[in-house]
Design a protein around this motif. Structure first.
Motif, mmCIF file in Angstrom:
data_model
loop_
_atom_site.group_PDB
_atom_site.id
_atom_site.type_symbol
_atom_site.label_atom_id
_atom_site.label_comp_id
_atom_site.label_asym_id
_atom_site.label_seq_id
_atom_site.Cartn_x
_atom_site.Cartn_y
_atom_site.Cartn_z
ATOM 1 N N GLY A 76 0.801 -1.217 0.000
ATOM 2 C CA GLY A 76 0.000 0.000 0.000
ATOM 3 C C GLY A 76 0.827 1.257 0.000
ATOM 4 N N PHE A 77 0.307 2.288 0.669
ATOM 5 C CA PHE A 77 0.964 3.592 0.686
ATOM 6 C C PHE A 77 0.810 4.213 2.073
ATOM 7 C CE2 PHE A 77 -3.291 3.784 -1.174
ATOM 8 C CZ PHE A 77 -3.948 4.637 -0.294
ATOM 9 N N ASN A 78 1.561 5.302 2.305
ATOM 10 C CA ASN A 78 1.567 5.937 3.624
ATOM 11 C C ASN A 78 1.069 7.374 3.637
ATOM 12 O OD1 ASN A 78 4.309 3.989 3.621
ATOM 13 N ND2 ASN A 78 2.942 3.747 5.366
ATOM 14 N N GLN A 79 0.913 7.987 2.489
ATOM 15 C CA GLN A 79 0.325 9.319 2.433
ATOM 16 C C GLN A 79 -1.190 9.164 2.329
ATOM 17 O OE1 GLN A 79 2.121 11.593 -0.713
ATOM 18 N NE2 GLN A 79 4.095 11.757 0.314
ATOM 19 N N CYS A 80 -1.828 9.212 3.468
ATOM 20 C CA CYS A 80 -3.263 8.939 3.543
ATOM 21 C C CYS A 80 -3.999 10.196 3.991
ATOM 22 C CB CYS A 80 -3.535 7.797 4.516
ATOM 23 S SG CYS A 80 -2.444 6.369 4.310
ATOM 24 N N LEU A 85 -9.569 8.083 1.412
ATOM 25 C CA LEU A 85 -10.555 7.486 2.313
ATOM 26 C C LEU A 85 -11.560 6.639 1.536
ATOM 27 C CD1 LEU A 85 -11.882 7.420 5.185
ATOM 28 C CD2 LEU A 85 -13.186 9.430 4.459
ATOM 29 N N GLY A 86 -11.881 5.459 2.058
ATOM 30 C CA GLY A 86 -12.910 4.643 1.414
ATOM 31 C C GLY A 86 -12.654 3.158 1.532
ATOM 32 N N SER A 87 -13.588 2.375 1.019
ATOM 33 C CA SER A 87 -13.556 0.928 1.190
ATOM 34 C C SER A 87 -12.462 0.240 0.394
ATOM 35 C CB SER A 87 -14.909 0.334 0.792
ATOM 36 O OG SER A 87 -15.201 0.635 -0.568
ATOM 37 N N SER A 88 -11.829 0.955 -0.530
ATOM 38 C CA SER A 88 -10.747 0.354 -1.304
ATOM 39 C C SER A 88 -9.390 0.950 -0.952
ATOM 40 C CB SER A 88 -10.999 0.529 -2.809
ATOM 41 O OG SER A 88 -11.057 1.909 -3.152
ATOM 42 N N SER A 89 -9.335 1.743 0.127
ATOM 43 C CA SER A 89 -8.081 2.371 0.515
ATOM 44 C C SER A 89 -7.046 1.324 0.920
ATOM 45 C CB SER A 89 -8.314 3.321 1.695
ATOM 46 O OG SER A 89 -7.078 3.852 2.166
ATOM 47 N N ASN A 90 -5.825 1.532 0.478
ATOM 48 C CA ASN A 90 -4.717 0.667 0.880
ATOM 49 C C ASN A 90 -3.730 1.427 1.760
ATOM 50 O OD1 ASN A 90 -5.642 -1.665 -0.446
ATOM 51 N ND2 ASN A 90 -4.748 -0.998 -2.386
ATOM 52 N N CYS A 91 -4.289 2.280 2.602
ATOM 53 C CA CYS A 91 -3.473 3.058 3.536
ATOM 54 C C CYS A 91 -2.797 2.127 4.535
ATOM 55 C CB CYS A 91 -4.355 4.066 4.273
ATOM 56 S SG CYS A 91 -3.501 4.951 5.603
ATOM 57 N N GLN A 92 -1.488 2.288 4.698
ATOM 58 C CA GLN A 92 -0.739 1.491 5.667
ATOM 59 C C GLN A 92 -0.093 2.377 6.724
ATOM 60 O OE1 GLN A 92 1.477 -1.014 2.669
ATOM 61 N NE2 GLN A 92 0.487 -2.704 3.766
ATOM 62 N N THR A 93 -0.779 3.458 7.042
ATOM 63 C CA THR A 93 -0.417 4.312 8.167
ATOM 64 C C THR A 93 -1.540 4.199 9.187
ATOM 65 O OG1 THR A 93 0.853 5.856 6.817
ATOM 66 C CG2 THR A 93 0.009 6.677 8.906
ATOM 67 N N LEU A 94 -1.225 3.742 10.369
ATOM 68 C CA LEU A 94 -2.221 3.455 11.382
ATOM 69 C C LEU A 94 -2.173 4.497 12.485
ATOM 70 C CD1 LEU A 94 -3.225 0.013 12.751
ATOM 71 C CD2 LEU A 94 -2.617 1.780 14.369
#
Length: 375
Positions: A76-80, A85-94
């Motif tokens: 995924g990615f880290n600039q979120c 935002l959304g159901s297909s987001s691959n954000c890997q910043t928690l």
């Protein structure tokens, strides 16, 4: 004429004259010994160790681990932010702020298994502020949020499907270390404004954390950067689940926020007045649940989304180029069945003795003589 007929006759016999030889036994490379010493790990040139990659929240790159080495690059990615935002987001910043604003790692694929997707899990959050996927209303059915002098921690109950996990998955453990020092998820980072390293407003990176998710439960601990010993986020005990790694008084159907005493260091217990250490299963002791105080009780709707979640991030504070992400490897108390394990490599190729035909020196000699006669 005679020589031509002789050549034709001999060639006909040679055509059908082959010797069957048993193939040499295949050479099978022995399976590697699964030890860090013999396993390629991060730390060399071009393979940085994930837990040493430190960024201010607003300075996060698009990907923390874009390196095409070992298991990289990250999924995924880290600039979120609001655009992701959304159901297909691959954000890997928690982001792990408080009982009403935190994220967990979940599957990017429908009905995923933690053991299969641990390297690419993505953030699922309780609020639409962090450019991630959202935990559906009602998915979390119990929570105890605890703040101590060494860490903040969340232990609770969640429907597996709220994190796109298979309903039967008993889960596994996630952390920013791992056998190859690249962590799970690869490129996953965690930020919080609720630790002692933050001023209460600014998202500070959490360097050391661990989590279990699966079996309709979860636990997540974010340790303070200022405390390195003892290690309350030690990640060696990935087979004994939440009850040993993060003992708590969490109950399904209850939502509380408490101050808490520090837990015993995982794996340490007293036997005949002597401190002992134990690893993995079966634990010879019952973990002590730390005392808690100043507890506040909430309804789930006080903390989480009460209605249908929307993809709107209006009023969101997540407009920075990066988002806080946490690396979560999760499992419930039955984490052993969900933790990903790498067994010995299976040799490839067949071990049966193949039979093959090949020309032999006698046949080659006959053909040479016949060639000379023709000439």
């Amino acid at each position: 004429m005679f020589s031509s007929l002789l050549v034709a006759a001999v060639l006909t016999s040679v055509h059908s004259f082959t010797f069957a030889y048993a193939a040499e036994a295949p050479i099978i490379t022995p399976a590697p010994t699964p030890t860090i010493a013999k396993r390629q790990v991060a730390g060399g040139s071009g393979t940085p160790i994930l837990s040493t990659l430190h960024y201010a929240f607003t300075d996060l790159p698009y990907q923390v681990y874009p390196f095409p080495v070992l298991r990289g690059p990250q999924f995924g990615f880290n600039q979120c932010n609001s655009t992701t935002l959304g159901s297909s987001s691959n954000c890997q910043t928690l982001v792990f702020n408080g009982p009403d604003d935190f994220c967990l790692w979940g599957s990017p694929d429908p009905a995923g298994l933690i053991g299969n997707v641990e390297a690419k899990v993505v953030a699922y959050c309780t609020k639409p502020y962090h450019g991630s996927r959202l935990i559906p209303p009602g998915a979390i059915t119990g929570l105890q949020w605890t703040k101590t002098s060494g860490y903040i921690q969340a232990v609770g109950f969640i429907n597996n499907t709220g994190l796109s996990l298979d309903p039967t998955d008993q889960g596994g453990e996630l952390d920013p270390h791992g056998a190859d020092l690249q962590g799970n998820p690869l490129g996953g980072v965690v930020y919080s404004n609720g630790t002692a390293d933050s001023d209460g407003h600014t998202l500070a990176q959490v360097f050391n954390w661990n989590t279990f998710v699966g079996g309709n439960s979860f636990c997540f601990k974010a340790c303070y950067n200022s405390i390195s010993s003892p290690d309350y986020c030690e990640n060696r005990y990935d087979l004994v689940g939440c009850s040993y790694n993060m003992p708590s008084a969490a109950q399904d159907g209850q939502f509380t926020e408490c101050d808490g005493d520090l837990q015993d260091v995982v794996g340490t217990y007293t036997l005949d007045m002597v401190d002992a250490r134990h690893t993995q299963l079966p634990p010879p002791y019952t973990p002590r649940i730390p005392a808690s105080s100043n507890c506040k009780t909430f309804q789930s709707t006080d903390l989480f989304l009460a209605g249908t979640a929307t993809a709107s991030a209006s009023g969101s504070a997540a407009t920075a180029t990066g988002t806080g992400t946490a690396k979560v490897t999760g499992s419930g108390s039955k984490a052993a069945s969900g933790a990903s394990t790498t067994g010995a490599a299976k040799p490839t190729g067949s071990s049966s003795a193949a039979v093959m035909t090949r020309p032999v020196p006698f046949v080659l000699a006959v053909m040479a003589v016949l060639g000379a006669l023709v000439v």
